[in-house]
Design a protein around this motif. Sequence first.
Motif, mmCIF file in Angstrom:
data_model
loop_
_atom_site.group_PDB
_atom_site.id
_atom_site.type_symbol
_atom_site.label_atom_id
_atom_site.label_comp_id
_atom_site.label_asym_id
_atom_site.label_seq_id
_atom_site.Cartn_x
_atom_site.Cartn_y
_atom_site.Cartn_z
ATOM 1 N N GLY A 296 1.331 -1.255 -0.170
ATOM 2 C CA GLY A 296 0.377 0.141 -0.406
ATOM 3 C C GLY A 296 0.420 1.014 0.168
ATOM 4 O O GLY A 296 2.037 0.936 0.784
ATOM 5 N N ILE A 297 0.694 2.347 -0.560
ATOM 6 C CA ILE A 297 1.431 3.509 -0.651
ATOM 7 C C ILE A 297 0.528 4.017 -0.456
ATOM 8 O O ILE A 297 -0.928 4.218 -0.860
ATOM 9 N N PRO A 298 0.945 5.447 -0.032
ATOM 10 C CA PRO A 298 -0.486 6.795 0.126
ATOM 11 C C PRO A 298 -0.560 7.433 -1.411
ATOM 12 O O PRO A 298 -1.472 7.972 -1.315
ATOM 13 N N GLY A 299 0.768 7.455 -2.085
ATOM 14 C CA GLY A 299 -0.208 7.988 -3.575
ATOM 15 C C GLY A 299 0.017 9.921 -3.013
ATOM 16 O O GLY A 299 0.121 10.480 -2.246
ATOM 17 N N GLY A 300 -0.595 10.735 -4.156
ATOM 18 C CA GLY A 300 -0.889 11.878 -3.961
ATOM 19 C C GLY A 300 0.921 12.356 -4.639
ATOM 20 O O GLY A 300 1.255 12.031 -5.844
ATOM 21 N N LEU B 11 6.025 5.174 -1.267
ATOM 22 C CA LEU B 11 7.327 3.944 -0.078
ATOM 23 C C LEU B 11 5.912 3.611 0.087
ATOM 24 O O LEU B 11 5.233 4.020 1.173
ATOM 25 N N THR B 12 6.260 2.143 0.623
ATOM 26 C CA THR B 12 5.032 1.011 1.239
ATOM 27 C C THR B 12 4.515 1.181 2.678
ATOM 28 O O THR B 12 5.225 0.777 3.767
ATOM 29 N N ASP B 13 4.136 2.080 2.865
ATOM 30 C CA ASP B 13 3.119 2.165 3.526
ATOM 31 C C ASP B 13 2.377 0.681 5.299
ATOM 32 O O ASP B 13 2.747 -0.120 6.044
ATOM 33 N N THR B 14 1.991 0.172 3.966
ATOM 34 C CA THR B 14 1.772 -1.126 4.417
ATOM 35 C C THR B 14 2.064 -2.438 3.135
ATOM 36 O O THR B 14 3.007 -2.668 2.222
ATOM 37 N N ILE B 15 3.064 -3.561 3.828
ATOM 38 C CA ILE B 15 3.479 -4.227 2.917
ATOM 39 C C ILE B 15 3.056 -6.094 4.249
ATOM 40 O O ILE B 15 3.612 -6.675 4.913
ATOM 41 N N LEU B 16 2.413 -6.813 3.156
ATOM 42 C CA LEU B 16 1.434 -8.237 3.251
ATOM 43 C C LEU B 16 1.838 -9.294 2.439
ATOM 44 O O LEU B 16 1.851 -9.177 1.711
ATOM 45 N N VAL C 12 4.643 -7.796 6.943
ATOM 46 C CA VAL C 12 6.068 -7.256 7.442
ATOM 47 C C VAL C 12 6.076 -5.718 7.610
ATOM 48 O O VAL C 12 5.265 -4.855 6.963
ATOM 49 N N PRO C 13 6.417 -4.922 8.672
ATOM 50 C CA PRO C 13 7.014 -3.739 9.228
ATOM 51 C C PRO C 13 7.723 -3.348 8.323
ATOM 52 O O PRO C 13 9.053 -3.745 7.717
ATOM 53 N N ARG C 14 7.604 -1.498 8.394
ATOM 54 C CA ARG C 14 7.866 -1.085 7.134
ATOM 55 C C ARG C 14 9.592 -1.108 7.377
ATOM 56 O O ARG C 14 9.910 -0.646 6.038
ATOM 57 N N ASN D 36 10.282 -0.749 3.379
ATOM 58 C CA ASN D 36 9.577 -0.192 2.620
ATOM 59 C C ASN D 36 10.040 0.785 1.388
ATOM 60 O O ASN D 36 9.023 1.283 0.677
ATOM 61 N N SER D 37 11.464 0.693 0.764
ATOM 62 C CA SER D 37 11.555 1.451 0.082
ATOM 63 C C SER D 37 11.591 0.402 -1.115
ATOM 64 O O SER D 37 12.767 1.188 -2.346
ATOM 65 N N ALA D 38 12.112 -0.699 -0.832
ATOM 66 C CA ALA D 38 12.099 -1.688 -2.765
ATOM 67 C C ALA D 38 11.091 -0.860 -3.178
ATOM 68 O O ALA D 38 11.820 -0.982 -4.377
ATOM 69 N N TYR D 39 9.705 -1.158 -3.318
ATOM 70 C CA TYR D 39 9.284 -0.289 -4.127
ATOM 71 C C TYR D 39 9.960 0.794 -4.957
ATOM 72 O O TYR D 39 9.764 0.997 -6.525
ATOM 73 N N HIS D 40 10.105 1.484 -4.145
ATOM 74 C CA HIS D 40 10.466 3.254 -5.159
ATOM 75 C C HIS D 40 11.888 2.719 -5.555
ATOM 76 O O HIS D 40 12.026 3.609 -6.594
ATOM 77 N N TYR D 41 12.415 2.371 -4.485
ATOM 78 C CA TYR D 41 14.106 1.952 -5.888
ATOM 79 C C TYR D 41 14.116 1.440 -7.167
ATOM 80 O O TYR D 41 14.967 1.293 -8.265
ATOM 81 N N GLY D 42 13.577 0.579 -6.925
ATOM 82 C CA GLY D 42 13.059 -0.501 -8.197
ATOM 83 C C GLY D 42 12.205 0.312 -9.325
ATOM 84 O O GLY D 42 11.776 0.264 -10.468
#
Length: 300
Positions: free
Chosen positions: A32-36, A43-48, A64-66, A78-84
């Motif tokens: 889950g990302i905040p968007g905007g 950055l992924t606030d939610t990781i399940l 999985v704690p961020r 929580n930065s993995a999606y951002h870097y990718g």
Amino acid sequence: TGVTPMTLARLVFDSGADLKPIDGRVNILLLGIPGGTHDGTDLTDTILVLSFHEKNQTLSMISVPRDIWSDTLKDKVNSAYHYGQRKKKGGGLILAKAVISDMVGLPIQYALVLDFSGFQRVIDMVGGIDVTVPNAFTDPEYPIPGKEDDPCDGDPEYKCRYEPLRFDAGLQHMDGKLALKYVRSRHAEGNEGSDFARGRRQQEVILALKSKVLSKDIYLNPQELEKLYAAFDEATDTDLNFGELLTVGKLFLRTPKENTHRISLEDQLYTPPSAWYGRYVLLPKESFTVIHDYIQKALK
């Protein structure tokens, strides 16, 4: 789309598309990302990790704690999606699956990223959800969307950027906006301000949404199902094709409540001194190998 006449027939009469389980399991990463438009929108606030056992019709939900530190990223998980995503389009899903797979010790076949605005709309579309809040809590600093850079007329504490939140214990009906606040609250007093409490709340809301969809029989109403899918499609990034996504949805909905098991890593992690990494992070108490064994034993 992955929808063939055979897939449609299997969705109606059987399981749907072939999801190619590994060791009997289909593992899906939900982010889950905040968007905007402000900093940190990816950055992924939610990781399940949702782990389905198709034969046993069970679902294990692993939070999985961020803030877990990743040596691979040299940053929090929580930065993995951002870097990718910064490397290439679609790279966020690839990198997040790889990094989180290493942490939980499970192969992850698919991933889905949900913008929280889409999450809010989906809940509103089904008429809200009913959530039993186990512990009352107050969050004095919930960020107000759009106020991230407000100078607050020179207020050094930037109080105008936040609003106080209060949730009482017990059954509560939540619309999309309130449910979003419930899962995203990060500054509650006491234990409810922890990453682990937030992970638990995210699981509660997902299961409440499932119950609402089942109670309304939306999956039997083609028009409602189409609207619901459109809302998901607008706010998601996924490597599931349409046929696979419908199959996962059916798999999720048909898993009995008593066969759904929630897994927390709270007892497996600790907080080292902030000086070690220059910020608040979480590390395994022993090793990720021990966490892998813990998860394997907890899986249903």
